[in-house]
Design a protein around this motif. Sequence first.
Motif, PDB file in Angstrom:
ATOM      1  N   ARG A  23     -21.029  43.742  58.156  1.00  0.00           N
ATOM      2  CA  ARG A  23     -21.534  43.552  59.505  1.00  0.00           C
ATOM      3  C   ARG A  23     -20.353  43.503  60.456  1.00  0.00           C
ATOM      4  O   ARG A  23     -19.296  42.981  60.113  1.00  0.00           O
ATOM      5  CB  ARG A  23     -22.306  42.236  59.622  1.00  0.00           C
ATOM      6  CG  ARG A  23     -23.576  42.223  58.825  1.00  0.00           C
ATOM      7  CD  ARG A  23     -24.198  40.845  58.804  1.00  0.00           C
ATOM      8  NE  ARG A  23     -25.590  41.007  58.449  1.00  0.00           N
ATOM      9  CZ  ARG A  23     -26.588  40.397  59.065  1.00  0.00           C
ATOM     10  NH1 ARG A  23     -26.356  39.554  60.029  1.00  0.00           N
ATOM     11  NH2 ARG A  23     -27.818  40.616  58.690  1.00  0.00           N
ATOM     12  N   TYR A  25     -19.386  41.780  63.874  1.00  0.00           N
ATOM     13  CA  TYR A  25     -19.824  40.766  64.824  1.00  0.00           C
ATOM     14  C   TYR A  25     -19.243  41.092  66.198  1.00  0.00           C
ATOM     15  O   TYR A  25     -18.097  41.522  66.311  1.00  0.00           O
ATOM     16  CB  TYR A  25     -19.377  39.371  64.362  1.00  0.00           C
ATOM     17  CG  TYR A  25     -20.151  38.921  63.146  1.00  0.00           C
ATOM     18  CD1 TYR A  25     -21.355  38.246  63.284  1.00  0.00           C
ATOM     19  CD2 TYR A  25     -19.706  39.221  61.864  1.00  0.00           C
ATOM     20  CE1 TYR A  25     -22.092  37.865  62.179  1.00  0.00           C
ATOM     21  CE2 TYR A  25     -20.436  38.844  60.749  1.00  0.00           C
ATOM     22  CZ  TYR A  25     -21.627  38.165  60.923  1.00  0.00           C
ATOM     23  OH  TYR A  25     -22.358  37.803  59.824  1.00  0.00           O
ATOM     24  N   TRP A  26     -20.046  40.883  67.234  1.00  0.00           N
ATOM     25  CA  TRP A  26     -19.623  41.199  68.585  1.00  0.00           C
ATOM     26  C   TRP A  26     -18.349  40.444  68.924  1.00  0.00           C
ATOM     27  O   TRP A  26     -18.198  39.264  68.620  1.00  0.00           O
ATOM     28  CB  TRP A  26     -20.716  40.841  69.590  1.00  0.00           C
ATOM     29  CG  TRP A  26     -20.373  41.280  70.982  1.00  0.00           C
ATOM     30  CD1 TRP A  26     -20.725  42.456  71.556  1.00  0.00           C
ATOM     31  CD2 TRP A  26     -19.604  40.574  71.956  1.00  0.00           C
ATOM     32  NE1 TRP A  26     -20.218  42.528  72.842  1.00  0.00           N
ATOM     33  CE2 TRP A  26     -19.518  41.380  73.102  1.00  0.00           C
ATOM     34  CE3 TRP A  26     -18.961  39.343  71.949  1.00  0.00           C
ATOM     35  CZ2 TRP A  26     -18.829  40.991  74.242  1.00  0.00           C
ATOM     36  CZ3 TRP A  26     -18.268  38.958  73.099  1.00  0.00           C
ATOM     37  CH2 TRP A  26     -18.213  39.772  74.222  1.00  0.00           C
ATOM     38  N   SER A  27     -17.449  41.124  69.577  1.00  0.00           N
ATOM     39  CA  SER A  27     -16.212  40.542  70.075  1.00  0.00           C
ATOM     40  C   SER A  27     -15.847  41.298  71.343  1.00  0.00           C
ATOM     41  O   SER A  27     -16.029  42.522  71.413  1.00  0.00           O
ATOM     42  CB  SER A  27     -15.102  40.682  69.028  1.00  0.00           C
ATOM     43  OG  SER A  27     -13.839  40.472  69.613  1.00  0.00           O
ATOM     44  N   SER A  79     -25.706  34.945  66.441  1.00  0.00           N
ATOM     45  CA  SER A  79     -24.724  36.028  66.371  1.00  0.00           C
ATOM     46  C   SER A  79     -25.304  37.322  66.909  1.00  0.00           C
ATOM     47  O   SER A  79     -26.506  37.553  66.843  1.00  0.00           O
ATOM     48  CB  SER A  79     -24.315  36.275  64.912  1.00  0.00           C
ATOM     49  OG  SER A  79     -23.778  35.123  64.330  1.00  0.00           O
ATOM     50  N   THR A  80     -24.414  38.161  67.395  1.00  0.00           N
ATOM     51  CA  THR A  80     -24.766  39.541  67.722  1.00  0.00           C
ATOM     52  C   THR A  80     -24.067  40.386  66.671  1.00  0.00           C
ATOM     53  O   THR A  80     -22.843  40.322  66.545  1.00  0.00           O
ATOM     54  CB  THR A  80     -24.287  39.924  69.129  1.00  0.00           C
ATOM     55  OG1 THR A  80     -24.906  39.045  70.067  1.00  0.00           O
ATOM     56  CG2 THR A  80     -24.653  41.364  69.455  1.00  0.00           C
ATOM     57  N   VAL A  81     -24.858  41.115  65.902  1.00  0.00           N
ATOM     58  CA  VAL A  81     -24.292  41.872  64.783  1.00  0.00           C
ATOM     59  C   VAL A  81     -24.648  43.353  64.882  1.00  0.00           C
ATOM     60  O   VAL A  81     -25.675  43.725  65.440  1.00  0.00           O
ATOM     61  CB  VAL A  81     -24.760  41.315  63.420  1.00  0.00           C
ATOM     62  CG1 VAL A  81     -24.260  39.904  63.203  1.00  0.00           C
ATOM     63  CG2 VAL A  81     -26.262  41.368  63.280  1.00  0.00           C
ATOM     64  N   GLU A 112     -25.392  40.984  73.118  1.00  0.00           N
ATOM     65  CA  GLU A 112     -24.558  39.778  73.186  1.00  0.00           C
ATOM     66  C   GLU A 112     -24.932  38.943  74.403  1.00  0.00           C
ATOM     67  O   GLU A 112     -24.972  37.722  74.329  1.00  0.00           O
ATOM     68  CB  GLU A 112     -23.071  40.128  73.221  1.00  0.00           C
ATOM     69  CG  GLU A 112     -22.153  38.946  73.500  1.00  0.00           C
ATOM     70  CD  GLU A 112     -22.221  37.782  72.513  1.00  0.00           C
ATOM     71  OE1 GLU A 112     -21.766  36.674  72.860  1.00  0.00           O
ATOM     72  OE2 GLU A 112     -22.718  37.967  71.379  1.00  0.00           O
ATOM     73  N   LYS A 185     -20.090  32.763  70.980  1.00  0.00           N
ATOM     74  CA  LYS A 185     -20.337  32.230  69.634  1.00  0.00           C
ATOM     75  C   LYS A 185     -19.389  31.092  69.276  1.00  0.00           C
ATOM     76  O   LYS A 185     -19.781  30.109  68.667  1.00  0.00           O
ATOM     77  CB  LYS A 185     -20.234  33.361  68.608  1.00  0.00           C
ATOM     78  CG  LYS A 185     -20.543  32.937  67.183  1.00  0.00           C
ATOM     79  CD  LYS A 185     -20.538  34.129  66.257  1.00  0.00           C
ATOM     80  CE  LYS A 185     -20.727  33.754  64.821  1.00  0.00           C
ATOM     81  NZ  LYS A 185     -22.025  33.193  64.503  1.00  0.00           N
TER      82      LYS A 185
END
Length: 194
Positions: A23, A25-27, A79-81, A112, A185
């Motif tokens: 996955r 994860y949003w960053s 989370s935004t995945v 997100e 997050k």
Amino acid sequence: MLKYLLLFAFSILFVFVSIAQQRVYWSADYVLNVSDFASPKTKIGAQTNYINSSAQMDFSFQMSNAEFMLTKNFNARVSTVFIPEAAVILADSESSMEKLLNFARYEFDLIELYSRKFRKSIYDNKGAFSNIRFFEPLFHELQKELAGRHSDAVEETNLGFVDDRLRTLHAEVKQDLDELADFCKDCKPPKQKK
């Protein structure tokens, strides 16, 4: 020897499970690329243009009732995945691929944003004696709002082919993300004033 064989077998299993569950994860620092669309269906030269970015909001927690009562900040549990193996872009040309990719980047940021709205909503509405399912109507309301905003963007930008409109919508989402910076997050929301 058996010990090493078991350790090797466990290591291989761990690698396969990790790959199967990969996955992103949003960053704020991560930008989606064509290589992130790892489905074997992704290609240039398709008859039509299509995108399924696989980006989604994920919320889960496991805790005792006592932990739940004492927990106020659920930011880390939302989370935004993005799931590369499920992500597909079908494009009729390189130019179309870039436009669809820009739309996917917008979509990832939009999700997100709604993750942050959900984190804030949980934070604002969670009381010491809240029912463990208190978040469900909050989640469903935000999902409905997200779906509407996403549908509007698909229509207004023709799935990213109206560049100027997509840039405007993406700038709005980025501004909204900044306004909800306390609900990333890894962030700790400010204490509520009584």
